[in-house]
Design a protein around this motif. Sequence first.
Motif, PDB file in Angstrom:
ATOM      1  N   PRO A 137       5.075  25.410   4.314  1.00 15.69           N
ATOM      2  CA  PRO A 137       5.492  25.575   2.714  1.00 15.69           C
ATOM      3  C   PRO A 137       4.823  24.763   1.860  1.00 15.69           C
ATOM      4  CG  PRO A 137       7.357  24.764   4.147  1.00 15.69           C
ATOM      5  CD  PRO A 137       6.307  25.270   5.054  1.00 15.69           C
ATOM      6  N   LEU A 138       4.535  23.369   2.247  1.00 17.18           N
ATOM      7  CA  LEU A 138       3.776  22.376   1.477  1.00 17.18           C
ATOM      8  C   LEU A 138       4.489  22.341   0.128  1.00 17.18           C
ATOM      9  CD1 LEU A 138       0.086  23.431   1.794  1.00 17.18           C
ATOM     10  CD2 LEU A 138       1.225  21.852   2.940  1.00 17.18           C
ATOM     11  N   LEU A 139       5.885  22.060   0.095  1.00 14.98           N
ATOM     12  CA  LEU A 139       6.682  21.669  -1.063  1.00 14.98           C
ATOM     13  C   LEU A 139       6.217  20.470  -1.349  1.00 14.98           C
ATOM     14  CD1 LEU A 139       9.949  23.745  -0.202  1.00 14.98           C
ATOM     15  CD2 LEU A 139       7.797  24.645  -1.454  1.00 14.98           C
ATOM     16  N   PHE A 140       6.645  20.020  -2.623  1.00 21.80           N
ATOM     17  CA  PHE A 140       6.451  18.616  -3.092  1.00 21.80           C
ATOM     18  C   PHE A 140       7.895  17.900  -2.724  1.00 21.80           C
ATOM     19  CE2 PHE A 140       3.454  20.802  -6.451  1.00 21.80           C
ATOM     20  CZ  PHE A 140       2.352  20.115  -5.696  1.00 21.80           C
ATOM     21  N   PRO A 141       7.708  16.983  -1.915  1.00 22.02           N
ATOM     22  CA  PRO A 141       9.235  16.319  -1.410  1.00 22.02           C
ATOM     23  C   PRO A 141       9.707  15.546  -2.607  1.00 22.02           C
ATOM     24  CG  PRO A 141       7.119  15.164  -0.631  1.00 22.02           C
ATOM     25  CD  PRO A 141       6.771  16.238  -1.396  1.00 22.02           C
TER      26      PRO A 141
ATOM     27  N   SER B  52      12.598  18.549  -7.151  1.00 24.50           N
ATOM     28  CA  SER B  52      13.752  19.279  -6.636  1.00 24.50           C
ATOM     29  C   SER B  52      13.086  20.816  -6.599  1.00 24.50           C
ATOM     30  CB  SER B  52      14.776  19.513  -7.686  1.00 24.50           C
ATOM     31  OG  SER B  52      14.178  20.089  -8.965  1.00 24.50           O
ATOM     32  N   VAL B  53      13.870  21.651  -5.841  1.00 18.71           N
ATOM     33  CA  VAL B  53      13.394  22.706  -5.722  1.00 18.71           C
ATOM     34  C   VAL B  53      13.041  23.416  -6.998  1.00 18.71           C
ATOM     35  CG1 VAL B  53      14.002  25.444  -4.892  1.00 18.71           C
ATOM     36  CG2 VAL B  53      14.692  23.308  -3.341  1.00 18.71           C
ATOM     37  N   ALA B  54      13.654  23.565  -8.110  1.00 18.49           N
ATOM     38  CA  ALA B  54      13.297  24.098  -9.219  1.00 18.49           C
ATOM     39  C   ALA B  54      12.020  23.302  -9.706  1.00 18.49           C
ATOM     40  CB  ALA B  54      14.413  23.771 -10.218  1.00 18.49           C
ATOM     41  N   GLY B  55      12.008  22.126  -9.608  1.00 18.92           N
ATOM     42  CA  GLY B  55      10.830  21.163  -9.866  1.00 18.92           C
ATOM     43  C   GLY B  55       9.535  21.853  -9.585  1.00 18.92           C
ATOM     44  N   ASN B  56       9.655  22.235  -8.103  1.00 17.61           N
ATOM     45  CA  ASN B  56       8.550  22.651  -7.510  1.00 17.61           C
ATOM     46  C   ASN B  56       7.961  23.999  -8.051  1.00 17.61           C
ATOM     47  OD1 ASN B  56       7.369  21.759  -4.645  1.00 17.61           O
ATOM     48  ND2 ASN B  56       9.436  21.006  -4.907  1.00 17.61           N
TER      49      ASN B  56
ATOM     50  N   ASP C  99      18.646  22.856  -7.946  1.00 17.59           N
ATOM     51  CA  ASP C  99      18.706  21.403  -7.813  1.00 17.59           C
ATOM     52  C   ASP C  99      18.673  20.951  -6.546  1.00 17.59           C
ATOM     53  OD1 ASP C  99      19.092  21.083 -10.635  1.00 17.59           O
ATOM     54  OD2 ASP C  99      21.132  21.758 -10.453  1.00 17.59           O
ATOM     55  N   ARG C 100      18.604  21.578  -5.328  1.00 20.08           N
ATOM     56  CA  ARG C 100      18.244  21.230  -4.056  1.00 20.08           C
ATOM     57  C   ARG C 100      17.206  20.310  -3.727  1.00 20.08           C
ATOM     58  NH1 ARG C 100      21.356  24.582  -0.180  1.00 20.08           N
ATOM     59  NH2 ARG C 100      20.178  23.369   1.231  1.00 20.08           N
ATOM     60  N   ASP C 101      17.163  19.125  -2.778  1.00 11.45           N
ATOM     61  CA  ASP C 101      16.113  18.694  -2.271  1.00 11.45           C
ATOM     62  C   ASP C 101      15.591  19.576  -1.433  1.00 11.45           C
ATOM     63  OD1 ASP C 101      14.448  17.052  -0.770  1.00 11.45           O
ATOM     64  OD2 ASP C 101      15.770  15.246  -1.291  1.00 11.45           O
TER      65      ASP C 101
END
Length: 213
Positions: free
Chosen positions: A88-92, A95-99, A132-134
């Motif tokens: 998925p390559l999400l930015f760690p 936040s989920v919303a930030g991604n 807001d989740r990590d």
Amino acid sequence: MAQAGLHFDHVSIALGSTVLVALDCRLAPGEVLTVMGPSGSGKSTLLAFVGGFLDRAFTARGRVFVGDDEITNLPAEERHAGILFQDPLLFPHMSVAGNLVFAIPERISGRAERRDRAEQALEGVGLAGMGDRDPDTLSGGQKARVALARVLLSEPRTLLLDEPFSKLDADLRRQMRELVFAKARDSGLPTLLVTHDEADAEAAGGTVVRIGS
């Protein structure tokens, strides 16, 4: 804005004297073209050519159009191709919303408007209220859904799928196939899927091209 189709105009990609892929076809908006073959056959190379990041070791000929616009020689960022990879390559560090907000085009201004779009996108993939989740606290299936929502928020003109279901377990693969292909159809996105999994091709529908066999 009406969505456009994808046109491969006598495209061929070679490594040295070996032609890996030869393609001449049109995809309607919302249609999926599946390219199947074993590892190393050139499937992902075709995606790289369309996306604008083909390794210089390969030689490519032909042209690619989205609607009436030729994208063959455009920089990757100007092609507006949404890409889903195996990971998925999400930015760690976001936040989920930030991604998701990160992917929204800059022309959409206003913090509240951008956050609202992110929340709507999460709801659209069954993850309402998780902004807001990590990302590290999400399951593999949830991360895949966030990655899909992020791609769709970027307003792509075409969707490129590089075996995005391969690392999910069987039940999650089925769920994500249904979700991804439904979103592609609903958004009118011509979609190029590369895979070695027959079940992916069956779920995608449309034309199947086999290479490297």
